[in-house]
Design a protein around this motif. Sequence first.
Motif, short mmCIF file in Angstrom:
data_model
loop_
_atom_site.label_atom_id
_atom_site.label_comp_id
_atom_site.label_asym_id
_atom_site.label_seq_id
_atom_site.Cartn_x
_atom_site.Cartn_y
_atom_site.Cartn_z
N ASP A 1 0.87 -1.17 0.00
CA ASP A 1 0.00 0.00 0.00
C ASP A 1 0.91 1.23 0.00
O ASP A 1 1.73 1.38 0.92
CB ASP A 1 -0.89 -0.01 1.25
N ARG B 1 0.75 12.56 -11.95
CA ARG B 1 -0.43 12.00 -11.28
C ARG B 1 -1.50 11.58 -12.29
O ARG B 1 -2.08 10.49 -12.18
CB ARG B 1 -1.01 13.03 -10.31
N ILE C 1 -0.51 8.37 -14.11
CA ILE C 1 -0.70 7.20 -13.26
C ILE C 1 -2.19 6.88 -13.10
O ILE C 1 -2.60 5.71 -13.13
CB ILE C 1 -0.05 7.43 -11.88
N LYS C 2 -2.99 7.91 -12.98
CA LYS C 2 -4.43 7.71 -12.83
C LYS C 2 -5.02 7.06 -14.07
O LYS C 2 -5.88 6.18 -13.99
CB LYS C 2 -5.12 9.05 -12.54
N ASP D 1 -3.28 5.23 -16.30
CA ASP D 1 -2.69 3.90 -16.47
C ASP D 1 -3.19 2.92 -15.41
O ASP D 1 -3.12 1.70 -15.60
CB ASP D 1 -1.17 3.98 -16.39
N LYS D 2 -3.62 3.49 -14.25
CA LYS D 2 -4.06 2.67 -13.11
C LYS D 2 -2.91 1.81 -12.55
O LYS D 2 -3.16 0.77 -11.92
CB LYS D 2 -5.26 1.79 -13.47
N LYS D 3 -1.68 2.26 -12.77
CA LYS D 3 -0.50 1.55 -12.24
C LYS D 3 0.72 2.42 -12.46
O LYS D 3 0.69 3.38 -13.23
CB LYS D 3 -0.32 0.21 -12.95
N SER E 1 0.99 8.37 -6.95
CA SER E 1 0.13 7.18 -6.98
C SER E 1 -0.93 7.24 -5.90
O SER E 1 -2.06 6.78 -6.09
CB SER E 1 0.98 5.91 -6.82
N LEU F 1 -4.34 4.91 -6.23
CA LEU F 1 -3.89 3.51 -6.30
C LEU F 1 -3.84 2.93 -4.89
O LEU F 1 -3.30 3.54 -3.97
CB LEU F 1 -2.52 3.41 -6.95
N GLU F 2 -4.38 1.74 -4.74
CA GLU F 2 -4.38 1.09 -3.43
C GLU F 2 -3.14 0.24 -3.21
O GLU F 2 -2.71 0.04 -2.07
CB GLU F 2 -5.64 0.23 -3.27
N THR F 3 -2.55 -0.28 -4.29
CA THR F 3 -1.34 -1.08 -4.20
C THR F 3 -0.39 -0.72 -5.34
O THR F 3 -0.84 -0.36 -6.43
CB THR F 3 -1.64 -2.59 -4.25
N ILE F 4 0.91 -0.86 -5.07
CA ILE F 4 1.93 -0.65 -6.10
C ILE F 4 3.03 -1.70 -5.91
O ILE F 4 3.17 -2.28 -4.82
CB ILE F 4 2.55 0.76 -6.05
#
Length: 247
Positions: free
Chosen positions: A27, A50, A53-54, A56-58, A85, A90-93
């Motif tokens: 997280d 930002r 990333i938003k 791409d969702k990753k 992120s 994003l919740e996980t990276i």
Amino acid sequence: MSFVEQNQKLLEISGQLFNGMILQIVDPKDLVFLKDNARYFKRETFRQLRDNIKNDKKLSSVPLCYKLSDGKYEIISGNHRVRASIDAGLETILVLIITEELSKSKRIAMQLSHNSLVGEDDENILASLWEQIEDINDKLYAGLDSNIIQELKDDIEFVNFSTPSVATHLVSFMFCDGETERLSQIVDELENTAKKSTVTFIAPKEQYEAFMKIIADIKHSEKIKDSSLALVKIISIIENYLTNNEV
């Protein structure tokens, strides 16, 4: 596959590939940001990162972290990517974590090297690649700042767009007290403002609240945000009324 199972699988794979480093899914809000980071982003640059990333969702590149003695992960490289992120939701990276023990001096040296050891662009190739990007959103995604684009301007055709000018007339409505002896003085005080107007209307002060209430009611009923447009609508209503009630 659960979150824990994914990380266990990554641990096994990265343990075979890397010496003293592992890949983990985390997280981003749990990561520890550097207190002192010499690298900074301009506001518009960070906003573009930002947004990328938003969309791409990753993350498209993996931040480098160091495992602290308390088990938390400190970001060595990628502080802005991680922060972006978080802002992107994003919740996980995926991160690369250094598990071998490093001195603070070594960690700072790694941080600075990641910021400073960067290549330079061949301007001819850069201009050629830039011209091959057809979509305007893709050009924004590329993240070239205005200074770089300015250097390439000889190879790029820029088109200026201008909005048509709209003729406007300033109309003033002045609400004042009605005493005859003070009217001349009030008009003199308002003269500078009145000179800017094409037309000036003077009405008793008592009518101000009623006038503004009508403006507010029209804006609400007609879903108009601008008071000037609301006044135009009022004039239209009056014209229709006079047309339909001619004597």
